[in-house]
Design an enzyme around this catalytic site. Structure first.
Site, PDB file in Angstrom:
ATOM      1  N   LYS A  52       0.850  -1.204   0.000  1.00 45.69           N
ATOM      2  CA  LYS A  52       0.000   0.000   0.000  1.00 45.69           C
ATOM      3  C   LYS A  52       0.887   1.256   0.000  1.00 45.69           C
ATOM      4  CE  LYS A  52      -3.730  -2.504   2.285  1.00 45.69           C
ATOM      5  NZ  LYS A  52      -4.508  -2.806   3.512  1.00 45.69           N
ATOM      6  N   GLN A  96      -4.385  -1.639   9.696  1.00 43.43           N
ATOM      7  CA  GLN A  96      -4.327  -2.987   9.118  1.00 43.43           C
ATOM      8  C   GLN A  96      -4.868  -4.006  10.117  1.00 43.43           C
ATOM      9  OE1 GLN A  96      -3.494  -3.475   5.898  1.00 43.43           O
ATOM     10  NE2 GLN A  96      -3.964  -5.647   6.079  1.00 43.43           N
ATOM     11  N   ASP A 119     -10.790   2.615   4.395  1.00 42.00           N
ATOM     12  CA  ASP A 119     -11.016   1.167   4.357  1.00 42.00           C
ATOM     13  C   ASP A 119     -12.506   0.855   4.222  1.00 42.00           C
ATOM     14  OD1 ASP A 119      -9.007  -0.731   4.240  1.00 42.00           O
ATOM     15  OD2 ASP A 119      -8.443  -0.467   6.347  1.00 42.00           O
TER      16      ASP A 119
HETATM   17  N1  GUN Z   1      -6.988  -7.169   6.543  1.00 40.70           N
HETATM   18  C1  GUN Z   1      -7.464  -7.947   5.535  1.00 40.70           C
HETATM   19  N2  GUN Z   1      -7.994  -7.166   4.571  1.00 40.70           N
HETATM   20  C2  GUN Z   1      -7.870  -5.894   4.986  1.00 40.70           C
HETATM   21  C3  GUN Z   1      -8.236  -4.640   4.416  1.00 40.70           C
HETATM   22  O1  GUN Z   1      -8.811  -4.528   3.329  1.00 40.70           O
HETATM   23  N3  GUN Z   1      -7.904  -3.546   5.152  1.00 40.70           N
HETATM   24  C4  GUN Z   1      -7.299  -3.626   6.351  1.00 40.70           C
HETATM   25  N4  GUN Z   1      -7.050  -2.501   7.012  1.00 40.70           N
HETATM   26  N5  GUN Z   1      -6.952  -4.770   6.902  1.00 40.70           N
HETATM   27  C5  GUN Z   1      -7.241  -5.903   6.219  1.00 40.70           C
END
Ligand code: GUN
Length: 292
Positions: A52, A96, A119
């Site tokens: 990211k 995350q 998100d």
């Molecule tokens: N963990 C698994 N998928 C995601 C996601 O799309 N965003 C975040 N922040 N954590 C995750």
């Protein structure tokens, strides 16, 4: 059968955003800024967050990575979110997941300012999405919609079977595909671990979205000829022949299912890459909304 190529499609989306960011810079404006929070040392989370941050750099976004040890407590983490909420230079905040067990993910998600919820997990965001109001869309479902759009796949009136009901993928995907929009306008069946006749359900599907997290679960005898198959699975399976010691497996047994499909996403190289494109779109949209 056509492969829905996440590499090509995510690059096309990133190029579009990159062009918009370059135009902002040319006007002397600041560029969108994503702040990511990573707690602990989960290998998969480290990989996701690193890509990211790398993608932000590629397309001209600012990014901040805030790393904390597993031992950070909930109050300390909530304090960090509060600071980012109040930082005018930050457009998007992502924490995350998963978080360590002693921290409530719900509390953390609810602490994020919904205007910065790139998100798309905050209940306010979910509510807006369900109501069909302008909203952020969780990154993976968003990436899937962008992919269907990129390949100009007609979805109106199709029967979509979504396997999985997680807040991150299955639930929002079911809602989005049923909305009266493009892509969408589908008749949606949500299947999950308690579904009795899963195979029969899948055999009725024009679109299957497999998001249950069980490697190679969807087999050829569950898929009708000409179906569109979207594989959200991304499970690490031990594999001694790989340098890393593991292989990435999707939720679909690709080799046997692919010949039956009109379109299918590979793993890796499919939906995973689109998730980041979805996140970048949300961050750009957050910036635009906040600069109004
Ligand atoms: N963990 C698994 N998928 C995601 C996601 O799309 N965003 C975040 N922040 N954590 C995750």
């Amino acid at each position: 059968m056509q492969i829905l190529d996440g590499k090509i499609t995510s690059q096309a989306i990133k190029d579009i955003i990159k062009g918009k960011v370059a135009a902002l810079s040319a006007q002397g404006k600041r560029t969108p800024h994503l702040a990511a929070i990573l707690v602990g040392n989960n290998g998969a989370s480290e990989t996701y967050v690193a890509s990211k941050v790398k993608t932000c750099a590629e397309i001209g976004f600012e990014s901040t990575l805030k790393r904390f040890p597993e031992t950070i407590n909930e109050a300390e983490l909530l304090q960090v979110i509060d600071e980012l909420n109040n930082d005018d230079a930050v457009d998007g905040i992502l924490v995350q997941l998963p978080l360590p067990k002693h921290i409530s993910e719900d509390k953390v998600i609810e602490a994020i300012n919904p205007d910065k919820d790139v998100d798309g997990f905050h209940p306010v965001t979910t509510g807006r999405m369900v109501a069909g109001l302008p909203s952020f869309i969780p990154a993976t479902p968003y990436g899937i919609l962008l992919m269907l759009e990129h390949y100009k796949i007609e979805t109106k009136g199709l029967h979509a079977v979504v396997i999985g009901r997680s807040n991150i993928v299955g639930k929002p995907m079911s809602i989005l595909l049923s909305r009266n929009t493009y892509p969408g306008n589908c008749t949606v069946t949500t299947c999950h671990s308690a579904t009795k006749n899963l195979k029969e359900m899948c055999l009725q599907a024009d679109i299957i979205v497999a998001a249950l997290g069980r490697p190679e679960f969807v087999k050829a005898d569950m898929v009708k000829d000409g179906a569109i198959v979207i594989d959200v699975g991304i499970t690490r399976v031990a594999d001694a022949t790989k340098k890393s010691g593991f292989a990435i497996k999707g939720d679909v047994a690709f080799n046997e299912v692919a010949p039956k499909c009109s379109y299918i996403t590979p793993v890796p190289g499919g939906v995973g890459l689109m998730t980041i494109a979805g996140l970048m779109m949300n961050t750009y949209n957050a910036y635009m909304m906040r600069s109004k």
